[in-house]
Design a protein around this motif. Sequence first.
Motif, mmCIF file in Angstrom:
data_model
loop_
_atom_site.group_PDB
_atom_site.id
_atom_site.type_symbol
_atom_site.label_atom_id
_atom_site.label_comp_id
_atom_site.label_asym_id
_atom_site.label_seq_id
_atom_site.Cartn_x
_atom_site.Cartn_y
_atom_site.Cartn_z
ATOM 1 N N PRO A 83 -2.382 7.487 -30.542
ATOM 2 C CA PRO A 83 -1.860 8.183 -29.347
ATOM 3 C C PRO A 83 -1.652 9.670 -29.624
ATOM 4 O O PRO A 83 -1.378 10.070 -30.759
ATOM 5 C CB PRO A 83 -0.537 7.461 -29.073
ATOM 6 N N TYR A 84 -1.778 10.483 -28.553
ATOM 7 C CA TYR A 84 -1.610 11.934 -28.668
ATOM 8 C C TYR A 84 -0.479 12.397 -27.753
ATOM 9 O O TYR A 84 -0.252 11.815 -26.683
ATOM 10 C CB TYR A 84 -2.909 12.653 -28.291
ATOM 11 N N PRO A 85 0.214 13.446 -28.135
ATOM 12 C CA PRO A 85 1.282 13.981 -27.272
ATOM 13 C C PRO A 85 0.701 14.574 -25.988
ATOM 14 O O PRO A 85 -0.498 14.833 -25.886
ATOM 15 C CB PRO A 85 1.941 15.040 -28.152
ATOM 16 N N ALA A 162 -12.717 8.949 -18.298
ATOM 17 C CA ALA A 162 -13.599 7.892 -17.792
ATOM 18 C C ALA A 162 -13.231 6.494 -18.281
ATOM 19 O O ALA A 162 -13.637 5.509 -17.659
ATOM 20 C CB ALA A 162 -15.052 8.208 -18.178
ATOM 21 N N ARG A 163 -12.496 6.363 -19.380
ATOM 22 C CA ARG A 163 -12.199 5.029 -19.935
ATOM 23 C C ARG A 163 -10.693 4.829 -20.122
ATOM 24 O O ARG A 163 -10.197 4.703 -21.231
ATOM 25 C CB ARG A 163 -12.913 4.868 -21.283
ATOM 26 N N PRO A 164 -9.928 4.787 -19.027
ATOM 27 C CA PRO A 164 -8.480 4.581 -19.154
ATOM 28 C C PRO A 164 -8.173 3.149 -19.586
ATOM 29 O O PRO A 164 -8.916 2.210 -19.286
ATOM 30 C CB PRO A 164 -7.946 4.864 -17.743
ATOM 31 N N ILE A 165 -7.066 2.977 -20.294
ATOM 32 C CA ILE A 165 -6.598 1.643 -20.683
ATOM 33 C C ILE A 165 -5.321 1.277 -19.937
ATOM 34 O O ILE A 165 -4.803 0.176 -20.121
ATOM 35 C CB ILE A 165 -6.354 1.561 -22.206
ATOM 36 N N ASN A 183 -3.218 6.666 -22.037
ATOM 37 C CA ASN A 183 -4.608 7.109 -21.904
ATOM 38 C C ASN A 183 -4.920 8.333 -22.772
ATOM 39 O O ASN A 183 -6.091 8.578 -23.086
ATOM 40 C CB ASN A 183 -4.926 7.420 -20.433
ATOM 41 N N ARG A 184 -3.923 9.110 -23.115
ATOM 42 C CA ARG A 184 -4.142 10.257 -24.015
ATOM 43 C C ARG A 184 -4.212 9.724 -25.455
ATOM 44 O O ARG A 184 -3.185 9.513 -26.102
ATOM 45 C CB ARG A 184 -3.008 11.278 -23.873
ATOM 46 N N ARG A 185 -5.393 9.541 -25.921
ATOM 47 C CA ARG A 185 -5.562 8.856 -27.201
ATOM 48 C C ARG A 185 -6.897 9.209 -27.834
ATOM 49 O O ARG A 185 -7.787 9.777 -27.185
ATOM 50 C CB ARG A 185 -5.503 7.335 -26.990
#
Length: 203
Positions: A83-85, A162-165, A183-185
């Motif tokens: 994961p990203y901030p 384009a590829r949200p989880i 989704n920010r990952r």
Amino acid sequence: MNNSAPITASLILLAALGGCRQTPGDSEKTDQAAVSETAAPEAVASEAPDEPVQEPKKSIIRADVDVGTSEAPPLEPFHLVVPYPAKGAKPDAAGQGLIDALLENPTFQAGGPITIWGHSDSRGSDAENLAASRRRAEAARDYLAGKGVKAERMTVIALGEARPIAPNRKLDGSDDPEGRSKNRRVEIEVALPSTGGEQPAAP
């Protein structure tokens, strides 16, 4: 001349000889006594109570037992999600810890190809989100390179939003911060060493 003298002498001799002879019963008694005197110690020993025999102590480690060689479990492709901030283009301390743990994975150490996918949430334009996802993926690649991973092993792919989880918005149309955070990952896929030039599968 007196003829009775030789006869008398013969009778005396026979009597003397008869006194020296033993009867069969006397001989058997003498033999039995001798046997009993000889066997007496053994009989006494057999009647004595048996003492417990002290057995030697046994070791639980046996040199003659072949324990065999333990085989390592088969390698499998490894997938990691970092994961990203919200406004960060680089992994934070928690993300760096995940990547550091990846370096110890047996599949990673086998030397197979590494694919790094960058993702973003849906806030912003498509072009901005695509650029943000690329920056995140490149930051993960650079971090691995700083740990000694060869650049030719790594491939960077930017996917933007384009590829949200997780949903970026709730059903009522409002913003979903928790979903956007997921989704920010960056996803890192470590494949097995390839012999046929196969392409890595998309996450």
